[in-house]
Design a protein around this motif. Sequence first.
Motif, PDB file in Angstrom:
ATOM      1  N   VAL A  52       0.828  -1.221   0.000  1.00 13.23           N
ATOM      2  CA  VAL A  52       0.000   0.000   0.000  1.00 13.23           C
ATOM      3  C   VAL A  52       0.858   1.265   0.000  1.00 13.23           C
ATOM      4  CG1 VAL A  52      -1.974  -1.012   1.207  1.00 13.23           C
ATOM      5  CG2 VAL A  52      -0.101  -0.012   2.545  1.00 13.23           C
ATOM      6  N   LEU A  53       0.247   2.337  -0.524  1.00 14.43           N
ATOM      7  CA  LEU A  53       0.847   3.662  -0.407  1.00 14.43           C
ATOM      8  C   LEU A  53       0.847   4.060   1.066  1.00 14.43           C
ATOM      9  CD1 LEU A  53       1.628   6.032  -2.473  1.00 14.43           C
ATOM     10  CD2 LEU A  53      -0.509   7.059  -1.759  1.00 14.43           C
ATOM     11  N   ILE A  54       1.891   4.751   1.486  1.00 16.37           N
ATOM     12  CA  ILE A  54       1.949   5.220   2.880  1.00 16.37           C
ATOM     13  C   ILE A  54       1.055   6.461   2.997  1.00 16.37           C
ATOM     14  CG2 ILE A  54       3.496   6.151   4.643  1.00 16.37           C
ATOM     15  CD1 ILE A  54       5.748   4.550   3.060  1.00 16.37           C
ATOM     16  N   PRO A  55       0.114   6.465   3.934  1.00 17.38           N
ATOM     17  CA  PRO A  55      -0.767   7.639   4.050  1.00 17.38           C
ATOM     18  C   PRO A  55       0.048   8.913   4.281  1.00 17.38           C
ATOM     19  CG  PRO A  55      -1.467   5.883   5.548  1.00 17.38           C
ATOM     20  CD  PRO A  55      -0.169   5.453   4.956  1.00 17.38           C
ATOM     21  N   ARG A  56      -0.370   9.985   3.615  1.00 17.20           N
ATOM     22  CA  ARG A  56       0.326  11.272   3.742  1.00 17.20           C
ATOM     23  C   ARG A  56      -0.430  12.179   4.700  1.00 17.20           C
ATOM     24  NH1 ARG A  56       3.062   8.336   0.488  1.00 17.20           N
ATOM     25  NH2 ARG A  56       3.874   9.152  -1.478  1.00 17.20           N
ATOM     26  N   PRO A  57       0.296  13.023   5.426  1.00 19.75           N
ATOM     27  CA  PRO A  57      -0.404  13.904   6.379  1.00 19.75           C
ATOM     28  C   PRO A  57      -1.425  14.815   5.693  1.00 19.75           C
ATOM     29  CG  PRO A  57       2.001  14.313   6.370  1.00 19.75           C
ATOM     30  CD  PRO A  57       1.737  13.155   5.463  1.00 19.75           C
ATOM     31  N   GLU A  58      -1.139  15.242   4.454  1.00 22.87           N
ATOM     32  CA  GLU A  58      -2.082  16.175   3.813  1.00 22.87           C
ATOM     33  C   GLU A  58      -3.443  15.522   3.539  1.00 22.87           C
ATOM     34  OE1 GLU A  58       0.940  15.439   2.665  1.00 22.87           O
ATOM     35  OE2 GLU A  58       0.951  15.092   0.493  1.00 22.87           O
ATOM     36  N   SER A  59      -3.478  14.187   3.500  1.00 23.47           N
ATOM     37  CA  SER A  59      -4.763  13.519   3.243  1.00 23.47           C
ATOM     38  C   SER A  59      -5.692  13.575   4.453  1.00 23.47           C
ATOM     39  CB  SER A  59      -4.548  12.065   2.815  1.00 23.47           C
ATOM     40  OG  SER A  59      -3.725  12.039   1.673  1.00 23.47           O
TER      41      SER A  59
ATOM     42  N   LEU B 158       0.894   1.720  -8.950  1.00 24.95           N
ATOM     43  CA  LEU B 158      -0.545   1.730  -9.226  1.00 24.95           C
ATOM     44  C   LEU B 158      -1.270   2.767  -8.365  1.00 24.95           C
ATOM     45  CD1 LEU B 158      -2.761   0.088 -10.748  1.00 24.95           C
ATOM     46  CD2 LEU B 158      -2.891  -1.393  -8.731  1.00 24.95           C
ATOM     47  N   ALA B 159      -0.734   3.001  -7.168  1.00 23.68           N
ATOM     48  CA  ALA B 159      -1.386   3.925  -6.241  1.00 23.68           C
ATOM     49  C   ALA B 159      -1.031   5.384  -6.522  1.00 23.68           C
ATOM     50  CB  ALA B 159      -0.986   3.577  -4.804  1.00 23.68           C
ATOM     51  N   LEU B 160      -0.063   5.604  -7.418  1.00 25.03           N
ATOM     52  CA  LEU B 160       0.411   6.962  -7.667  1.00 25.03           C
ATOM     53  C   LEU B 160       0.155   7.429  -9.099  1.00 25.03           C
ATOM     54  CD1 LEU B 160       3.833   6.679  -5.811  1.00 25.03           C
ATOM     55  CD2 LEU B 160       1.950   8.183  -5.158  1.00 25.03           C
ATOM     56  N   ASP B 161       0.130   6.491 -10.035  1.00 24.23           N
ATOM     57  CA  ASP B 161       0.137   6.835 -11.459  1.00 24.23           C
ATOM     58  C   ASP B 161      -1.207   7.396 -11.928  1.00 24.23           C
ATOM     59  OD1 ASP B 161       0.399   7.014 -14.158  1.00 24.23           O
ATOM     60  OD2 ASP B 161       1.191   4.988 -14.454  1.00 24.23           O
TER      61      ASP B 161
ATOM     62  N   ALA C 150     -12.208  10.273  -2.104  1.00 21.71           N
ATOM     63  CA  ALA C 150     -11.170   9.520  -2.831  1.00 21.71           C
ATOM     64  C   ALA C 150      -9.832  10.240  -2.868  1.00 21.71           C
ATOM     65  CB  ALA C 150     -11.627   9.258  -4.264  1.00 21.71           C
ATOM     66  N   ASN C 151      -8.807   9.506  -2.453  1.00 27.57           N
ATOM     67  CA  ASN C 151      -7.433   9.943  -2.709  1.00 27.57           C
ATOM     68  C   ASN C 151      -6.897   8.991  -3.775  1.00 27.57           C
ATOM     69  OD1 ASN C 151      -4.798  10.785  -2.716  1.00 27.57           O
ATOM     70  ND2 ASN C 151      -4.272   9.816  -0.761  1.00 27.57           N
ATOM     71  N   LEU C 152      -7.186   9.332  -5.017  1.00 27.64           N
ATOM     72  CA  LEU C 152      -6.800   8.462  -6.143  1.00 27.64           C
ATOM     73  C   LEU C 152      -5.358   8.758  -6.544  1.00 27.64           C
ATOM     74  CD1 LEU C 152     -10.045   8.897  -8.269  1.00 27.64           C
ATOM     75  CD2 LEU C 152      -9.381   6.904  -6.905  1.00 27.64           C
ATOM     76  N   PRO C 153      -4.783   7.920  -7.411  1.00 26.60           N
ATOM     77  CA  PRO C 153      -3.445   8.241  -7.923  1.00 26.60           C
ATOM     78  C   PRO C 153      -3.517   9.536  -8.735  1.00 26.60           C
ATOM     79  CG  PRO C 153      -4.149   6.021  -8.590  1.00 26.60           C
ATOM     80  CD  PRO C 153      -5.314   6.670  -7.950  1.00 26.60           C
ATOM     81  N   TYR C 154      -2.627  10.504  -8.430  1.00 24.98           N
ATOM     82  CA  TYR C 154      -2.674  11.744  -9.223  1.00 24.98           C
ATOM     83  C   TYR C 154      -1.290  12.290  -9.584  1.00 24.98           C
ATOM     84  CZ  TYR C 154      -2.347  13.999  -4.595  1.00 24.98           C
ATOM     85  OH  TYR C 154      -1.971  14.383  -3.330  1.00 24.98           O
ATOM     86  N   VAL C 155      -0.316  11.410  -9.569  1.00 26.33           N
ATOM     87  CA  VAL C 155       1.024  11.853  -9.967  1.00 26.33           C
ATOM     88  C   VAL C 155       1.172  11.620 -11.469  1.00 26.33           C
ATOM     89  CG1 VAL C 155       3.494  11.479  -9.606  1.00 26.33           C
ATOM     90  CG2 VAL C 155       1.917  11.302  -7.677  1.00 26.33           C
ATOM     91  N   LYS C 156       1.799  12.602 -12.151  1.00 21.93           N
ATOM     92  CA  LYS C 156       1.999  12.446 -13.597  1.00 21.93           C
ATOM     93  C   LYS C 156       2.880  11.234 -13.869  1.00 21.93           C
ATOM     94  CE  LYS C 156       1.962  17.221 -15.032  1.00 21.93           C
ATOM     95  NZ  LYS C 156       2.809  18.351 -15.340  1.00 21.93           N
TER      96      LYS C 156
ATOM     97  N   LEU D  46     -12.469  15.036  -3.366  1.00 16.82           N
ATOM     98  CA  LEU D  46     -11.326  14.486  -4.089  1.00 16.82           C
ATOM     99  C   LEU D  46     -10.038  15.138  -3.634  1.00 16.82           C
ATOM    100  CD1 LEU D  46     -12.858  14.917  -7.634  1.00 16.82           C
ATOM    101  CD2 LEU D  46     -12.460  12.723  -6.481  1.00 16.82           C
ATOM    102  N   GLU D  47      -9.013  14.320  -3.414  1.00 18.38           N
ATOM    103  CA  GLU D  47      -7.696  14.921  -3.192  1.00 18.38           C
ATOM    104  C   GLU D  47      -7.046  15.129  -4.557  1.00 18.38           C
ATOM    105  OE1 GLU D  47      -5.156  13.450  -0.010  1.00 18.38           O
ATOM    106  OE2 GLU D  47      -3.381  13.840  -1.247  1.00 18.38           O
ATOM    107  N   ILE D  48      -6.391  16.281  -4.713  1.00 23.52           N
ATOM    108  CA  ILE D  48      -5.701  16.556  -5.994  1.00 23.52           C
ATOM    109  C   ILE D  48      -4.285  17.034  -5.712  1.00 23.52           C
ATOM    110  CG2 ILE D  48      -7.744  17.116  -7.380  1.00 23.52           C
ATOM    111  CD1 ILE D  48      -6.905  20.149  -6.866  1.00 23.52           C
TER     112      ILE D  48
HETATM  113  N1  GLN Z   1       0.728  13.182  -2.426  1.00 20.93           N
HETATM  114  C1  GLN Z   1       1.280  11.958  -2.930  1.00 20.93           C
HETATM  115  C2  GLN Z   1       2.709  12.143  -3.343  1.00 20.93           C
HETATM  116  O1  GLN Z   1       3.092  13.225  -3.654  1.00 20.93           O
HETATM  117  C3  GLN Z   1       0.497  11.467  -4.117  1.00 20.93           C
HETATM  118  C4  GLN Z   1      -0.657  10.697  -3.654  1.00 20.93           C
HETATM  119  C5  GLN Z   1      -1.556  10.293  -4.770  1.00 20.93           C
HETATM  120  O2  GLN Z   1      -1.216  10.129  -5.939  1.00 20.93           O
HETATM  121  N2  GLN Z   1      -2.735  10.107  -4.385  1.00 20.93           N
HETATM  122  O3  GLN Z   1       3.483  11.210  -3.318  1.00 20.93           O
END
Ligand code: GLN
Length: 284
Positions: free
Chosen positions: A90-97, A204-207, A185-191, A235-237
Amino acid sequence: MTLKQALSRARGILAGNNIEDAPLEAELLLKYALKISRTQLYLDLDHELSPQQEQTFWRLVERRLSGEPTAYTTTHREFYGLDFYVDPRVLIPRPESELLVEVALGLAQNHPLSTIADIGTGCGAIAISLALELPKTRIYATDISAPALEVAILNCQKHGVIDRVHLLHGDMLDPLLEPVDLIIANLPYVKESEIAGVKFEPRLALDGGSDGTERVRQLCRQAGGKLSAGGSLLLEIGRGQRGAVTALLNTLFPNGGIEVVPDLSGIDRVISLSLTASKHKVAR
Ligand code: GLN
């Protein structure tokens, strides 16, 4: 070497290698190496480490320097004041979430939420934090990754909410059988181009595709069919994604109210869409 000396040397080494939060990370690794609590650590700072304890500790520091996140080394991460089990599934939860959780609780105060769906739940941090704060709400948590859901099960058990968080395997909203009052939803949102360097966390959790918002936009397009009248979407962006996502939501939900909430660093982080109960119209 005393605990105090070990801490201060490790802080210096981590900080010198550009590791953010070096003091906290040094402390987490030392506690883990010695299997002691934070209180024990600070009550006994003059305690001498045995040669074996020193060796264990410096090995962990080396792992950190090689890029391994401390949360994977220790298999723990704090989120919203709760301790979660994490590992590379799993992705490590981030404080901003945590902001997503706060905004959701704000919504719940204004009108009771009987059902919530956390999409892309990962280790379950958001769903479980909400389950504990909103004991009367039925929570669904979905993930496309079956291994991630195995971790979410462990965390639901750990926090005593396995009967209240319904874990569902599948893509986005597909596994949801009924409309819900809130989709979060905190979906994958990294380019795509920016995740080349990701070595430890599941891609998969970031892309988020070529511009980072592909998955978020996909969810926006599906959301109308799975939101109850007067429901909300949170939505988290990522940085710079506000314009594209709010424009799409405005087109899809011309009568919906949209709010954007910045995180503590001032980056637009959460987009909130609220449908008006009466005029809910889904543009296709
Ligand atoms: N904030 C995360 C990061 O920068 C990205 C999390 C996400 O894609 N949902 O690594």
